[in-house]
Design a protein around this motif. Structure first.
Motif, mmCIF file in Angstrom:
data_model
loop_
_atom_site.group_PDB
_atom_site.id
_atom_site.type_symbol
_atom_site.label_atom_id
_atom_site.label_comp_id
_atom_site.label_asym_id
_atom_site.label_seq_id
_atom_site.Cartn_x
_atom_site.Cartn_y
_atom_site.Cartn_z
ATOM 1 N N ASN A 28 24.580 80.311 -24.581
ATOM 2 C CA ASN A 28 23.502 79.770 -25.323
ATOM 3 C C ASN A 28 22.267 80.444 -25.545
ATOM 4 N N GLU A 29 22.140 81.650 -24.745
ATOM 5 C CA GLU A 29 21.083 82.602 -25.069
ATOM 6 C C GLU A 29 20.952 83.317 -26.209
ATOM 7 N N HIS A 30 22.220 83.479 -26.707
ATOM 8 C CA HIS A 30 22.288 84.033 -27.894
ATOM 9 C C HIS A 30 22.617 83.397 -29.238
ATOM 10 N N ARG A 89 18.704 72.957 -26.711
ATOM 11 C CA ARG A 89 17.643 73.932 -26.015
ATOM 12 C C ARG A 89 16.272 73.089 -25.895
ATOM 13 N N LYS A 90 16.264 72.670 -27.010
ATOM 14 C CA LYS A 90 14.731 71.678 -27.031
ATOM 15 C C LYS A 90 14.798 70.340 -26.112
ATOM 16 N N ILE A 91 15.823 69.684 -26.239
ATOM 17 C CA ILE A 91 15.965 68.677 -25.335
ATOM 18 C C ILE A 91 15.943 69.300 -24.050
ATOM 19 N N GLU A 92 16.629 70.244 -23.305
ATOM 20 C CA GLU A 92 16.413 70.782 -22.160
ATOM 21 C C GLU A 92 15.145 71.044 -21.860
ATOM 22 N N ALA A 96 25.453 74.057 -38.961
ATOM 23 C CA ALA A 96 25.212 72.731 -38.188
ATOM 24 C C ALA A 96 25.548 73.392 -36.661
ATOM 25 N N GLN A 97 26.132 74.072 -36.167
ATOM 26 C CA GLN A 97 26.444 74.710 -34.830
ATOM 27 C C GLN A 97 24.957 75.097 -34.524
ATOM 28 N N HIS A 98 24.422 75.963 -35.134
ATOM 29 C CA HIS A 98 23.014 76.542 -34.734
ATOM 30 C C HIS A 98 22.190 75.356 -34.486
ATOM 31 N N ARG A 99 22.014 74.424 -35.532
ATOM 32 C CA ARG A 99 21.295 73.411 -35.351
ATOM 33 C C ARG A 99 21.481 72.485 -33.961
ATOM 34 N N PHE A 100 22.724 72.309 -33.668
ATOM 35 C CA PHE A 100 23.011 71.551 -32.585
ATOM 36 C C PHE A 100 22.498 72.055 -31.330
ATOM 37 N N PHE A 101 22.839 73.403 -31.208
ATOM 38 C CA PHE A 101 22.451 74.199 -29.994
ATOM 39 C C PHE A 101 20.818 74.409 -29.739
ATOM 40 N N ALA A 102 20.236 74.581 -30.957
ATOM 41 C CA ALA A 102 18.942 74.563 -30.929
ATOM 42 C C ALA A 102 18.314 73.331 -30.417
ATOM 43 N N SER A 143 20.295 73.455 -14.297
ATOM 44 C CA SER A 143 20.082 74.264 -15.603
ATOM 45 C C SER A 143 21.116 74.314 -16.337
ATOM 46 N N ASN A 144 21.015 74.358 -17.629
ATOM 47 C CA ASN A 144 21.918 74.340 -18.408
ATOM 48 C C ASN A 144 22.675 76.055 -18.391
ATOM 49 N N PRO A 145 23.671 76.076 -18.376
ATOM 50 C CA PRO A 145 24.489 77.521 -18.099
ATOM 51 C C PRO A 145 23.984 78.227 -19.509
ATOM 52 N N THR A 146 23.760 79.654 -19.109
ATOM 53 C CA THR A 146 23.619 80.597 -20.415
ATOM 54 C C THR A 146 24.630 80.909 -21.057
#
Length: 104
Positions: A10-12, A85-88, A76-82, A53-56
Motif C-alpha cells: 500500500n505504501e508503494h 488511502r483517502k478513505i483511511e 483501475a488498481q491504482h485508483r482503487f488503492f488511492a 491502521s491499514n497494513p502497509t
C-alpha cells in the motif's frame, strides 16, 4: 509446494519484487512467495501492522491477484488503492477530531 502468494505494498502502490527486492506495478513481474514468506514480509514491513491502521503490505494469493488485478487493469488498481488511502485518512482525521473534542 503450497499456494503461491504475492505481496501488495500500500505504501508503494506496487507488488513486491522477486527475492524481496524492489517493487513492480505489473503482476507478471511480482515476486512469488509461499504463504509463510508472504506473512513474514507483511508482519515485519515498516515495523508491522499497527493497531487500527491499514497494513502497509498485504499478502494476496496469486490466483486471487490474477483474478482481481490483471495487468491490463493496472490503472483501475491504482485508483482503487488511492481511494482506499483517502478513505483511511478521512477516518483517521475524524477519530482525531473526536478524541480532541473528548479531551477539551
Amino acid at each position: 509446494m503450497g499456494e503461491i502468494y504475492v505481496v501488495w505494498s500500500n505504501e508503494h502502490s506496487a507488488w513486491w519484487g522477486p527475492d524481496r527486492r524492489g517493487y513492480n506495478t505489473h503482476l507478471t513481474h511480482a515476486g512469488r512467495y509461499t504463504r509463510d514468506e508472504a506473512l513474514w514480509i507483511c508482519t515485519r514491513a515498516r515495523g508491522g501492522r499497527e493497531f487500527h491502521s491499514n497494513p502497509t503490505e498485504v499478502p494476496v494469493p496469486l490466483r486471487d491477484a490474477e483474478q482481481f488485478w490483471p495487468d491490463a487493469d493496472l490503472e483501475a488498481q491504482h485508483r482503487f488503492f488511492a481511494e482506499q488511502r483517502k478513505i483511511e485518512a478521512r477516518r483517521e482525521e475524524r477519530e482525531m477530531a473526536e478524541w480532541e473534542a473528548s479531551h477539551d
